[in-house]
Design a protein around this motif. Structure first.
Motif, PDB file in Angstrom:
ATOM      1  N   ALA A 165      -0.814   4.546 -12.539  1.00 18.64           N
ATOM      2  CA  ALA A 165      -1.372   3.763 -11.446  1.00 18.64           C
ATOM      3  C   ALA A 165      -1.165   2.275 -11.655  1.00 18.64           C
ATOM      4  O   ALA A 165      -1.122   1.805 -12.790  1.00 18.64           O
ATOM      5  N   THR A 166      -0.997   1.563 -10.548  1.00 19.17           N
ATOM      6  CA  THR A 166      -1.009   0.107 -10.601  1.00 19.17           C
ATOM      7  C   THR A 166      -2.014  -0.383  -9.566  1.00 19.17           C
ATOM      8  O   THR A 166      -2.272   0.321  -8.581  1.00 19.17           O
ATOM      9  N   PRO A 167      -2.581  -1.581  -9.763  1.00 17.47           N
ATOM     10  CA  PRO A 167      -3.569  -2.087  -8.793  1.00 17.47           C
ATOM     11  C   PRO A 167      -2.987  -2.185  -7.387  1.00 17.47           C
ATOM     12  O   PRO A 167      -3.664  -1.914  -6.408  1.00 17.47           O
ATOM     13  N   GLU A 168      -1.693  -2.564  -7.280  1.00 11.05           N
ATOM     14  CA  GLU A 168      -1.082  -2.721  -5.949  1.00 11.05           C
ATOM     15  C   GLU A 168      -1.046  -1.384  -5.225  1.00 11.05           C
ATOM     16  O   GLU A 168      -1.390  -1.277  -4.055  1.00 11.05           O
ATOM     17  N   LEU A 169      -0.583  -0.354  -5.951  1.00  9.73           N
ATOM     18  CA  LEU A 169      -0.481   0.971  -5.331  1.00  9.73           C
ATOM     19  C   LEU A 169      -1.859   1.510  -4.963  1.00  9.73           C
ATOM     20  O   LEU A 169      -2.041   2.118  -3.902  1.00  9.73           O
ATOM     21  N   ILE A 170      -2.817   1.286  -5.849  1.00  9.94           N
ATOM     22  CA  ILE A 170      -4.172   1.750  -5.542  1.00  9.94           C
ATOM     23  C   ILE A 170      -4.671   1.097  -4.259  1.00  9.94           C
ATOM     24  O   ILE A 170      -5.220   1.749  -3.374  1.00  9.94           O
ATOM     25  N   ASN A 171      -4.421  -0.209  -4.140  1.00 12.21           N
ATOM     26  CA  ASN A 171      -4.843  -0.929  -2.933  1.00 12.21           C
ATOM     27  C   ASN A 171      -4.154  -0.401  -1.690  1.00 12.21           C
ATOM     28  O   ASN A 171      -4.768  -0.247  -0.641  1.00 12.21           O
ATOM     29  N   LEU A 203      -2.271   9.324   6.193  1.00 10.57           N
ATOM     30  CA  LEU A 203      -2.756  10.225   5.134  1.00 10.57           C
ATOM     31  C   LEU A 203      -1.600  10.662   4.240  1.00 10.57           C
ATOM     32  O   LEU A 203      -1.733  10.752   3.021  1.00 10.57           O
ATOM     33  N   ASN A 204      -0.430  10.930   4.864  1.00  8.91           N
ATOM     34  CA  ASN A 204       0.739  11.322   4.066  1.00  8.91           C
ATOM     35  C   ASN A 204       1.169  10.200   3.127  1.00  8.91           C
ATOM     36  O   ASN A 204       1.538  10.454   1.980  1.00  8.91           O
ATOM     37  N   LEU A 205       1.114   8.969   3.631  1.00  2.91           N
ATOM     38  CA  LEU A 205       1.474   7.831   2.775  1.00  2.91           C
ATOM     39  C   LEU A 205       0.533   7.783   1.567  1.00  2.91           C
ATOM     40  O   LEU A 205       0.977   7.651   0.419  1.00  2.91           O
ATOM     41  N   ALA A 206      -0.770   7.931   1.845  1.00  2.00           N
ATOM     42  CA  ALA A 206      -1.743   7.918   0.753  1.00  2.00           C
ATOM     43  C   ALA A 206      -1.445   9.053  -0.234  1.00  2.00           C
ATOM     44  O   ALA A 206      -1.476   8.857  -1.450  1.00  2.00           O
ATOM     45  N   TYR A 207      -1.129  10.215   0.328  1.00  2.00           N
ATOM     46  CA  TYR A 207      -0.834  11.373  -0.517  1.00  2.00           C
ATOM     47  C   TYR A 207       0.362  11.102  -1.431  1.00  2.00           C
ATOM     48  O   TYR A 207       0.326  11.357  -2.636  1.00  2.00           O
ATOM     49  N   VAL A 208       1.418  10.535  -0.811  1.00  5.57           N
ATOM     50  CA  VAL A 208       2.631  10.258  -1.586  1.00  5.57           C
ATOM     51  C   VAL A 208       2.345   9.214  -2.683  1.00  5.57           C
ATOM     52  O   VAL A 208       2.764   9.385  -3.835  1.00  5.57           O
ATOM     53  N   ILE A 209       1.611   8.168  -2.324  1.00  4.29           N
ATOM     54  CA  ILE A 209       1.294   7.136  -3.330  1.00  4.29           C
ATOM     55  C   ILE A 209       0.495   7.749  -4.492  1.00  4.29           C
ATOM     56  O   ILE A 209       0.783   7.506  -5.668  1.00  4.29           O
ATOM     57  N   ILE A 210      -0.501   8.551  -4.121  1.00  4.21           N
ATOM     58  CA  ILE A 210      -1.359   9.136  -5.153  1.00  4.21           C
ATOM     59  C   ILE A 210      -0.545  10.064  -6.067  1.00  4.21           C
ATOM     60  O   ILE A 210      -0.645  10.000  -7.304  1.00  4.21           O
ATOM     61  N   THR A 211       0.301  10.891  -5.466  1.00  4.03           N
ATOM     62  CA  THR A 211       1.132  11.803  -6.263  1.00  4.03           C
ATOM     63  C   THR A 211       2.081  11.006  -7.176  1.00  4.03           C
ATOM     64  O   THR A 211       2.295  11.351  -8.338  1.00  4.03           O
ATOM     65  N   TYR A 212       2.622   9.916  -6.608  1.00  2.00           N
ATOM     66  CA  TYR A 212       3.514   9.044  -7.375  1.00  2.00           C
ATOM     67  C   TYR A 212       2.782   8.474  -8.594  1.00  2.00           C
ATOM     68  O   TYR A 212       3.293   8.477  -9.711  1.00  2.00           O
ATOM     69  N   MET A 213       1.549   8.040  -8.345  1.00  2.00           N
ATOM     70  CA  MET A 213       0.778   7.444  -9.438  1.00  2.00           C
ATOM     71  C   MET A 213       0.382   8.487 -10.481  1.00  2.00           C
ATOM     72  O   MET A 213       0.323   8.198 -11.670  1.00  2.00           O
ATOM     73  N   GLN A 214       0.108   9.705 -10.013  1.00  2.00           N
ATOM     74  CA  GLN A 214      -0.242  10.762 -10.959  1.00  2.00           C
ATOM     75  C   GLN A 214       0.933  11.026 -11.905  1.00  2.00           C
ATOM     76  O   GLN A 214       0.755  11.375 -13.068  1.00  2.00           O
ATOM     77  N   LYS A 215       2.150  10.825 -11.389  1.00  2.00           N
ATOM     78  CA  LYS A 215       3.365  11.067 -12.177  1.00  2.00           C
ATOM     79  C   LYS A 215       3.710   9.849 -13.035  1.00  2.00           C
ATOM     80  O   LYS A 215       3.953   9.961 -14.228  1.00  2.00           O
TER      81      LYS A 215
END
Lengths: 549, 247
Positions: free
Chosen positions: A510-516, A495-507
């Motif tokens: 987004a890219t398709p790879e990160l979303i996946n 869940l933390n990984l997902a959180y970090v990726i999502i926060t990263y993308m918000q900043k």
């Protein structure tokens, strides 16, 4: 409003046309009585079959799709009515639309000891009269119809659809409003909408003290890890409604998670006074008693569990494994090995066989047969090392227990440390691991090992989140990816990984790879522990991002 | 429960088994298992009599009146046995109290259906007054035992009519069983202020039915309120009224 009391046929109009009926009772007189009553209600005698026991009933159900089953709970020797129902549902011999009525001589909760999905549609107390059967049949038939679509949506996990159906039906079918409201709360819990559920529940409790609504509030508190508050509300509920066993079971669970085994045992004993024939509760009593060192009580409970589940398709290996362990601890290795033999005859799943083998090794170790113990330890140790075995948490503990005593100590310690890293916040797991170390005479050393692993895991788990809060997005991302590689089965890390990726993308966009990557991480976390509130929130955030893109 | 084995002792060991009654001997176990056993027999008896009585030829039998009465007595025994078992379980704190939403219309009709034939025979008319949309939350089996036993009692005193009614009243469900008889004797109503004390094993009435009813009423609680039971004279039929209120 003067109503002719004889005229029951109007309110309870029954349409039996084309419906197949099965009557299960071990007494011929009772079967005949039921047949006559059914005929009076309009059933077609040519579409009715009689079975005198469970095997006959199962055989009939394999040939005919029944619409109505009337089954006595007590069928003499062999399977009881509940076990026949479990087998019928388990093997899909009956459709969800089939109406199952259990007939009992007296009101008892023993009959409802099974889990919700294996409960009959209704109970009828003897003597059965035409009036009682008519009223009950028409009520359940109506209820089945109202709930059919809702249950279908639930099965497909389409919670929004199921919820909106519930709301619609509450207006159109006032008769079932209470059942619909309860189902709605269950749905909100399953969908992880805890705050919404809490609001609805509190409103319900404002009008009436429903024990199920209180238990649902406790479930929300448990999900939020507020154990003390959950315990309070559950204690209050069982005090006022001792026969509401779902709350008793939740209380047992809460106390076990809190590590208060003595209280958990008391609650279990109390619950078993209501349902002495529940195989699951007897097994739990055995496990808790064993942890408390009450070996005789443990053996009695495990034995009872094994014999109660003898005819059930739902029996599990746990009671056999527990019985073998307790027999060994009671210095009765022959009995322990015999139990494991029985187990192997009944269960073939890989993780069960490994656990049985590990326990067998421990039985040999405990009775001084070191050579045999070592041989088994080596065999399992090799399979672990080559990556051929993927035991679950309980299996890992048993394997580590054997290895630490009769095999490669280092390998055992590594297994235990990895297990802690998967779930460093579980008090119960930490307790069990400490016990394994204690038994091997490594008490102090073990405690240190546990603490180190726990702290390490917590640190890794939170590092990414900490870095994010400092604004170090790139570093946070790589830290969480490392953590995930080290602890792939840790729900919090995922869940933390997902959180970090999502926060990263918000900043950074987004890219398709990160979303996946985020999606995959969330999905794995949800498989480990379905419906976590964070999972729901993060999924919603991810959805928003993909929508923006 | 068929074949309840608590009291069954293998024939061969008959004597020795009795000579050495185990230290765990408990009279209550024998009583309870015997009550179970009797209940099974009575159930079959009732079903058998029901079958005979519903057949077309039944009314032509010369013994029809006796059969109807026998059926009634068998039902009385069954109700009593259920009350005994329930009270035993309440005492042991193992009664599976299980309140559900119940449609009062269905509930009262199901009870009345058991007595219609007998009452017709005695020339007594039974009437149900209830709003078909009325639902309440209670333990159906317990309360059906209470109302059944009240109807049983009232049919001995009713002249021509019995009235069963249910309605919501001040946030409680009010269930009434009324008749057009002479009403309860004055001393009975005085004692009624404490139903729990009215059990009189030496008198003609055991008071079991009342005691059971009062216990069943008290089991029902909601938001600080408790169910209660009250006996009075008067009502719609100017006779005895059995009034049960559930929160």
């Amino acid at each position: 409003m003067n109503i002719n009391p004889l005229d029951l046929s109007n309110s309870a109009a029954l349409n039996f046309s084309g419906k197949n009926i099965l009557v299960i009772d071990d007494f011929m007189e009772m079967r005949n009585v039921l047949r006559d009553i059914l005929c009076n209600c309009g059933a077609d005698i040519k579409k009715m079959q009689m079975a005198a026991n469970g095997s006959e009933a199962i055989a009939w159900m394999k040939k005919v799709k029944y619409n109505v089953v009337l089954c006595d709970l007590n069928l003499g020797h062999g399977k009881n009515g509940q076990q026949v129902l479990e087998e019928a549902k388990y093997q899909s011999l009956i459709d969800p639309s089939c109406l199952w009525i259990m007939i009992t001589a007296e009101k008892t909760v023993d009959a409802v000891a099974g889990t919700a999905e294996y409960q009959p549609d209704t109970y009828l107390l003897k003597p059965i009269t035409e009036a009682s059967l008519r009223v009950r049949l028409s009520k359940i038939w109506g209820k089945k119809e109202v709930f059919a679509e809702i249950h279908k949506a639930m099965k497909q996990r389409d919670y929004p659809k199921a919820l909106s159906l519930c709301d619609q039906r509450m207006v159109s079918h006032k008769t079932y409003a209470a059942d619909l409201l309860r189902t709605k709360c269950d749905l909100l819990l399953a969908a992880g909408e805890y705050d919404h559920a809490k609001n609805v529940l509190e409103k319900i409790l404002g009008a009436r003290d429903f024990p199920w609504a209180k238990a649902a509030l406790a479930k929300i508190l448990l999900k939020k890890n507020d154990l003390a508050a959950a315990k309070n509300i559950l204690e209050e509920t069982v005090e006022a409604n001792p026969a509401y066993l779902e709350a008793q079971d939740l209380l047992t669970h809460t106390l076990q998670v809190m590590g208060d085994l003595e209280s958990a045992r008391n609650v279990l004993e109390r619950t078993l006074k209501f349902s002495p024939n529940s195989a699951i509760r007897q097994k739990n009593l055995g496990a808790v008693s064993m942890k408390l060192g009450k070996l005789e009580d443990a053996e009695r409970a495990f034995r009872k569990s094994v014999s109660l589940a003898e005819n059930s398709v739902l029996r599990t290996a746990d009671a056999y494994l527990g019985l073998a362990k307790v027999c060994s601890a009671n210095k009765n290795p022959e009995q322990a090995l015999k139990t494991l033999e029985q187990l192997k005859k009944n269960f073939a799943a890989d993780n069960v066989c490994v656990m049985a083998l590990a326990i067998e090794g421990m039985v040999h170790h405990q009775c001084g047969n070191e050579q045999k113990a070592k041989q088994i330890a080596e065999q399992i140790g090799q399979s672990i090392a080559t990556g051929n075995l993927h035991p679950d948490s309980d299996g890992t503990l048993e394997i580590a227990r054997l290895l630490i005593n009769a095999g490669d100590k280092g390998q055992a310690i590594k297994l235990l440390q990895d297990e802690i890293k998967k779930n460093p916040e579980s008090a119960a797991l930490l307790h069990d691991v400490a016990e394994v170390f204690d038994e091997a005479g490594m008490g102090e050393e073990g405690r240190q090992l546990i603490e180190t692993s726990r702290q390490e895991a917590m640190l890794i788990m939170n590092r990414g989140v900490l870095l994010i809060s400092k604004g170090q997005y790139e570093e946070a991302l790589s830290a969480m990816r490392e953590a995930c590689a080290a602890m792939p089965a840790n729900m919090r890390v995922l869940l933390n990984l997902a959180y970090v990726i999502i926060t990263y993308m918000q900043k950074n966009g987004a890219t398709p790879e990160l979303i996946n990557e985020a999606r995959h991480s969330l999905r794995t976390a949800n498989e480990l522990s379905p419906g976590e509130p964070r999972f729901i929130r993060l999924t919603a955030a991810l959805k928003e991002l993909t929508a923006l893109k | 429960m068929h074949g309840e084995s608590l009291v069954e002792i293998p024939d061969k060991k008959h004597k020795s088994a009795f000579a050495s009654i185990p230290s765990g001997f408990n009279m209550a176990n024998f009583l309870v298992s015997s009550v179970h056993d009797m209940k099974n027999s009575v159930s079959l008896l009732i079903c058998g009599l029901d079958k005979v009585l519903t057949s077309a030829e039944a009314a032509k039998l010369s013994s029809h009146a006796e059969l109807v009465q026998m059926n009634h007595e068998a039902k009385r025994i069954n109700n009593r046995l259920i009350q005994l078992l329930t009270l035993y379980k309440l005492g042991q704190k193992i009664y599976p109290f299980d309140p559900q939403y119940v449609c009062l219309d269905d509930f009262l009709r199901t009870i009345v259906a058991q007595y219609t034939q007998l009452l017709e025979f005695h020339g007594v008319q039974i009437e149900v007054r209830v709003n078909p949309d009325l639902y309440w939350y209670f333990d159906e089996d317990l309360i059906s035992g209470v109302i059944g036993s009240a109807v049983n009692n009232t049919m001995r005193f009713a002249r021509h009519r019995i009235l069963l009614s249910a309605a919501e009243c001040d946030g409680k469900l009010m269930l009434r069983v009324e008749d057009d008889g002479d009403g309860y004797p004055a001393e009975f109503l005085e004692k009624n202020s404490n139903v729990m004390q009215s059990v009189d094993f030496h008198g003609g009435s055991t008071g079991l039915g009342l005691y059971f009813s009062a216990m069943a009423a008290r089991m029902h609680r909601n938001q600080g309120m408790q169910g209660d039971l009250c006996l009075e004279n008067g009502g719609a039929l100017r006779g005895a009224c059995f009034v049960l209120r559930l929160p």
